[in-house]
Write a protein that holds these residues in place. Structure first.
Motif, PDB file in Angstrom:
ATOM      1  N   CYS A  22     -28.770 -25.851  21.319  1.00 45.90           N
ATOM      2  CA  CYS A  22     -29.063 -26.978  20.094  1.00 45.90           C
ATOM      3  C   CYS A  22     -28.333 -28.091  20.333  1.00 45.90           C
ATOM      4  N   HIS A  23     -28.784 -29.398  20.101  1.00 51.29           N
ATOM      5  CA  HIS A  23     -27.963 -30.563  20.028  1.00 51.29           C
ATOM      6  C   HIS A  23     -26.831 -30.662  18.747  1.00 51.29           C
ATOM      7  N   TYR A  24     -27.214 -29.829  17.719  1.00 50.11           N
ATOM      8  CA  TYR A  24     -26.563 -29.798  16.530  1.00 50.11           C
ATOM      9  C   TYR A  24     -25.358 -28.817  16.541  1.00 50.11           C
ATOM     10  N   CYS A  25     -26.104 -27.496  16.441  1.00 53.94           N
ATOM     11  CA  CYS A  25     -25.339 -26.409  16.410  1.00 53.94           C
ATOM     12  C   CYS A  25     -24.705 -25.607  17.442  1.00 53.94           C
ATOM     13  N   ASP A  26     -25.137 -26.039  18.602  1.00 54.97           N
ATOM     14  CA  ASP A  26     -25.001 -25.605  19.949  1.00 54.97           C
ATOM     15  C   ASP A  26     -25.527 -24.082  20.170  1.00 54.97           C
ATOM     16  N   ALA A  27     -26.429 -23.422  19.504  1.00 51.59           N
ATOM     17  CA  ALA A  27     -26.986 -22.121  19.392  1.00 51.59           C
ATOM     18  C   ALA A  27     -27.646 -22.180  20.466  1.00 51.59           C
ATOM     19  N   PRO A  28     -28.158 -20.928  21.214  1.00 55.01           N
ATOM     20  CA  PRO A  28     -29.158 -20.869  22.255  1.00 55.01           C
ATOM     21  C   PRO A  28     -30.495 -20.941  21.689  1.00 55.01           C
ATOM     22  N   MET A  29     -31.648 -21.381  22.599  1.00 48.78           N
ATOM     23  CA  MET A  29     -32.824 -21.801  21.875  1.00 48.78           C
ATOM     24  C   MET A  29     -33.966 -21.085  22.916  1.00 48.78           C
ATOM     25  N   TRP A  30     -34.949 -20.704  22.506  1.00 45.37           N
ATOM     26  CA  TRP A  30     -36.167 -20.231  23.144  1.00 45.37           C
ATOM     27  C   TRP A  30     -37.265 -21.255  22.988  1.00 45.37           C
ATOM     28  N   THR A  31     -37.969 -21.088  24.157  1.00 44.93           N
ATOM     29  CA  THR A  31     -39.264 -22.119  24.134  1.00 44.93           C
ATOM     30  C   THR A  31     -40.538 -21.373  24.372  1.00 44.93           C
ATOM     31  N   LYS A  32     -40.648 -20.109  24.972  1.00 50.03           N
ATOM     32  CA  LYS A  32     -41.690 -19.637  25.158  1.00 50.03           C
ATOM     33  C   LYS A  32     -41.907 -18.247  25.033  1.00 50.03           C
ATOM     34  N   LEU A 105     -18.096 -20.844  10.288  1.00 49.69           N
ATOM     35  CA  LEU A 105     -18.996 -19.733  10.207  1.00 49.69           C
ATOM     36  C   LEU A 105     -20.005 -19.714   9.256  1.00 49.69           C
ATOM     37  N   ARG A 106     -20.473 -20.849   8.516  1.00 52.71           N
ATOM     38  CA  ARG A 106     -21.087 -21.168   7.258  1.00 52.71           C
ATOM     39  C   ARG A 106     -22.781 -21.674   7.827  1.00 52.71           C
ATOM     40  N   TRP A 107     -23.103 -21.836   9.047  1.00 55.61           N
ATOM     41  CA  TRP A 107     -24.534 -22.251   9.438  1.00 55.61           C
ATOM     42  C   TRP A 107     -25.284 -21.046   9.486  1.00 55.61           C
ATOM     43  N   LEU A 108     -26.607 -21.191   9.405  1.00 54.13           N
ATOM     44  CA  LEU A 108     -27.280 -20.004   9.451  1.00 54.13           C
ATOM     45  C   LEU A 108     -27.677 -19.332  10.736  1.00 54.13           C
ATOM     46  N   THR A 109     -27.663 -20.325  11.957  1.00 53.11           N
ATOM     47  CA  THR A 109     -27.819 -19.868  13.252  1.00 53.11           C
ATOM     48  C   THR A 109     -26.754 -18.895  13.827  1.00 53.11           C
ATOM     49  N   THR A 110     -25.522 -19.414  13.326  1.00 49.97           N
ATOM     50  CA  THR A 110     -24.241 -19.094  13.884  1.00 49.97           C
ATOM     51  C   THR A 110     -24.090 -17.574  13.088  1.00 49.97           C
ATOM     52  N   ALA A 111     -24.378 -17.526  12.041  1.00 49.70           N
ATOM     53  CA  ALA A 111     -24.362 -16.236  11.075  1.00 49.70           C
ATOM     54  C   ALA A 111     -25.091 -15.331  11.669  1.00 49.70           C
ATOM     55  N   LEU A 112     -26.486 -15.649  12.010  1.00 51.43           N
ATOM     56  CA  LEU A 112     -27.487 -14.588  12.619  1.00 51.43           C
ATOM     57  C   LEU A 112     -26.898 -14.070  13.937  1.00 51.43           C
ATOM     58  N   LEU A 113     -26.305 -14.925  14.854  1.00 49.82           N
ATOM     59  CA  LEU A 113     -25.968 -14.434  16.205  1.00 49.82           C
ATOM     60  C   LEU A 113     -24.644 -13.679  15.951  1.00 49.82           C
ATOM     61  N   ARG A 114     -23.829 -13.867  14.896  1.00 43.21           N
ATOM     62  CA  ARG A 114     -22.729 -13.212  14.608  1.00 43.21           C
ATOM     63  C   ARG A 114     -23.027 -11.841  14.383  1.00 43.21           C
ATOM     64  N   SER A 115     -24.010 -11.601  13.159  1.00 42.69           N
ATOM     65  CA  SER A 115     -24.170 -10.413  12.580  1.00 42.69           C
ATOM     66  C   SER A 115     -25.008  -9.397  13.727  1.00 42.69           C
TER      67      SER A 115
END
Length: 120
Positions: A22-32, A105-115
């Motif tokens: 992701c351009h903003y949070c740098d989390a991995p993304m899926w497309t398909k 560690l206050r952003w949703l995508t980061t929290a989901l990946l961390r948990s």
């Protein structure tokens, strides 16, 4: 009205350039394949919707943003969150805010990946 085929092509190009992050949070993304993404990252399938790769206009179309060189790939969560307000923040300002939240560690995508990683 934008050409969806053209928009998908720009999204694919941007995602490749960004190594599907992701351009903003740098989390991995899926497309398909959300199932494979969920398995790979230890997430529940319903949480994977936040990581879907979307085409994000750096300058909104309503503000005169063109298609070419104005598209980055962003996770669904970052894209939707940016545009929840009537006057979205400029992309660079928004990115700085998100990166700060990620670091704290206050952003949703980061929290989901961390948990998910904590449960592995």
């Amino acid at each position: 009205m934008p050409n969806n085929h053209k928009l998908r092509r720009f999204r694919k190009i941007a995602a490749r350039k960004q190594q599907h992050r992701c351009h903003y949070c740098d989390a991995p993304m899926w497309t398909k394949n959300a199932w494979a993404f969920a398995e790979q990252h230890g997430l529940r399938l319903e949480d994977c919707v936040h990581f879907q790769c979307t085409a994000e206009h750096v300058i909104a179309r309503r503000d005169g943003g063109a298609e070419v060189r104005n598209i980055v790939a962003a996770c669904r969560h970052c894209n939707l969150t940016r545009h929840e307000t009537e006057n979205p923040l400029p992309a660079d300002v928004y990115r700085d805010l998100i990166r700060k939240d990620v670091t704290e560690l206050r952003w949703l995508t980061t929290a989901l990946l961390r948990s998910a990683n904590a449960g592995a």
